[in-house]
Design a protein around this motif. Structure first.
Motif, PDB file in Angstrom:
ATOM      1  N   ALA A 101      73.368  74.341  66.277  1.00  0.00           N
ATOM      2  CA  ALA A 101      72.773  75.665  65.842  1.00  0.00           C
ATOM      3  C   ALA A 101      72.584  75.928  64.600  1.00  0.00           C
ATOM      4  CB  ALA A 101      74.464  76.204  66.011  1.00  0.00           C
ATOM      5  N   LEU A 102      73.155  74.965  63.594  1.00  0.00           N
ATOM      6  CA  LEU A 102      72.677  75.098  62.080  1.00  0.00           C
ATOM      7  C   LEU A 102      71.224  74.473  61.990  1.00  0.00           C
ATOM      8  CD1 LEU A 102      76.034  73.435  60.477  1.00  0.00           C
ATOM      9  CD2 LEU A 102      75.022  76.062  60.359  1.00  0.00           C
ATOM     10  N   ARG A 103      70.832  73.515  62.615  1.00  0.00           N
ATOM     11  CA  ARG A 103      69.309  72.838  62.664  1.00  0.00           C
ATOM     12  C   ARG A 103      68.599  73.980  63.170  1.00  0.00           C
ATOM     13  NH1 ARG A 103      71.572  68.136  64.487  1.00  0.00           N
ATOM     14  NH2 ARG A 103      70.224  68.359  66.616  1.00  0.00           N
ATOM     15  N   GLY A 104      68.841  74.578  64.362  1.00  0.00           N
ATOM     16  CA  GLY A 104      67.854  75.608  65.029  1.00  0.00           C
ATOM     17  C   GLY A 104      67.705  76.965  64.021  1.00  0.00           C
ATOM     18  N   ALA A 105      68.528  77.123  63.089  1.00  0.00           N
ATOM     19  CA  ALA A 105      68.537  78.079  61.970  1.00  0.00           C
ATOM     20  C   ALA A 105      67.491  77.627  60.872  1.00  0.00           C
ATOM     21  CB  ALA A 105      69.925  78.504  61.434  1.00  0.00           C
ATOM     22  N   THR A 108      68.721  72.056  58.272  1.00  0.00           N
ATOM     23  CA  THR A 108      68.630  70.903  58.495  1.00  0.00           C
ATOM     24  C   THR A 108      68.953  69.892  57.261  1.00  0.00           C
ATOM     25  OG1 THR A 108      66.387  70.740  57.810  1.00  0.00           O
ATOM     26  CG2 THR A 108      66.639  71.126  60.207  1.00  0.00           C
ATOM     27  N   LEU A 109      68.866  70.495  56.122  1.00  0.00           N
ATOM     28  CA  LEU A 109      69.268  69.342  54.912  1.00  0.00           C
ATOM     29  C   LEU A 109      70.836  69.216  54.963  1.00  0.00           C
ATOM     30  CD1 LEU A 109      68.327  67.550  52.706  1.00  0.00           C
ATOM     31  CD2 LEU A 109      68.471  69.627  51.184  1.00  0.00           C
ATOM     32  N   PHE A 110      71.419  70.309  54.912  1.00  0.00           N
ATOM     33  CA  PHE A 110      72.864  70.058  54.969  1.00  0.00           C
ATOM     34  C   PHE A 110      73.423  69.121  56.238  1.00  0.00           C
ATOM     35  CE2 PHE A 110      77.110  71.679  56.657  1.00  0.00           C
ATOM     36  CZ  PHE A 110      77.796  71.551  55.311  1.00  0.00           C
ATOM     37  N   VAL A 111      72.899  69.341  57.245  1.00  0.00           N
ATOM     38  CA  VAL A 111      73.394  68.640  58.555  1.00  0.00           C
ATOM     39  C   VAL A 111      72.889  67.149  58.318  1.00  0.00           C
ATOM     40  CG1 VAL A 111      72.833  68.329  60.934  1.00  0.00           C
ATOM     41  CG2 VAL A 111      72.984  70.685  60.049  1.00  0.00           C
ATOM     42  N   SER A 112      71.815  66.907  57.752  1.00  0.00           N
ATOM     43  CA  SER A 112      71.603  65.495  57.657  1.00  0.00           C
ATOM     44  C   SER A 112      72.358  64.920  56.442  1.00  0.00           C
ATOM     45  CB  SER A 112      70.229  65.405  57.172  1.00  0.00           C
ATOM     46  OG  SER A 112      69.238  65.772  58.400  1.00  0.00           O
ATOM     47  N   VAL A 113      72.587  65.456  55.443  1.00  0.00           N
ATOM     48  CA  VAL A 113      73.173  64.832  54.203  1.00  0.00           C
ATOM     49  C   VAL A 113      74.565  64.687  54.739  1.00  0.00           C
ATOM     50  CG1 VAL A 113      74.097  65.363  51.943  1.00  0.00           C
ATOM     51  CG2 VAL A 113      71.704  65.701  52.658  1.00  0.00           C
ATOM     52  N   VAL A 114      75.442  65.604  55.337  1.00  0.00           N
ATOM     53  CA  VAL A 114      76.787  65.565  55.653  1.00  0.00           C
ATOM     54  C   VAL A 114      76.891  64.554  56.623  1.00  0.00           C
ATOM     55  CG1 VAL A 114      78.791  67.011  56.859  1.00  0.00           C
ATOM     56  CG2 VAL A 114      77.388  67.966  54.808  1.00  0.00           C
TER      57      VAL A 114
END
Length: 182
Positions: A101-105, A108-114
């Protein structure tokens, strides 16, 4: 595979729906799409997890070895390991849906780093430590499961905060550009 592969498809669908809804400037509908994805993820994965946790024999019998000397040591640890798998799959599928859901929005950087930082610090390094220290495999499974529990809560918190609502993967065209071409 039984627990996670369908959730990969659901997660992809959630990412597409969130992106489309935000493209239509409907963050409210994007939110509902994501929460419906989480709901169906929980319904499906809790069902599978219940079988893993409370009926491990269903899965064990598929792999039973005729040689009792090989099978008995394995059969002794499988029920507990499948309980780890039950928890692991539940939180893995939730993190898949929420991160999608976050990537669809466009987050992507947050999801990848975390994902990268938490995987190495909460799962990989501790598991290597446990292995080198001669700890049991339950330590490694605990680290892996703990990582996914924390990861799913971090993604839920990020989603709940709502920063993603104002993100757009494709910016809207400016009306004056259309007037200049005409």
């Amino acid at each position: 595979s039984l627990a996670l592969v369908p959730m990969l498809g659901l997660a992809q669908g959630v990412a597409v729906l969130v992106g489309q809804r935000l493209g239509m400037n409907r963050p409210d509908v994007a939110t509902r799409s994501a929460y419906r994805g989480v709901f169906w993820c929980l319904v499906y994965t809790l069902t599978i997890a219940a079988f893993y946790a409370f009926a491990p024999q269903l899965f064990m019998n598929c792999f039973r070895d005729q040689d009792a000397t090989k099978w008995e040591p394995v059969a002794a640890i499988v029920p507990l390991l499948l309980r780890f798998v039950a928890a692991y799959c539940l939180f893995e599928s939730m993190s898949l849906i929420l991160s999608s859901a976050l990537r669809g929005a466009g987050d992507t950087l947050f999801v990848s780093v975390v994902t990268m930082v938490m995987a190495w610090t909460l799962m990989v390094f501790p598991s290597v430590w446990a292995w080198r220290s001669g700890k049991s495999m339950y330590w490694c499974w605990s680290f892996a499961t703990g990582y996914l529990i924390l990861l799913s809560f971090v993604f839920w918190l990020r989603f709940w905060q709502g920063h993603w609502r104002s993100m757009r993967v494709i910016e809207a065209a400016k009306p004056e550009l259309f007037l200049q071409e005409a």
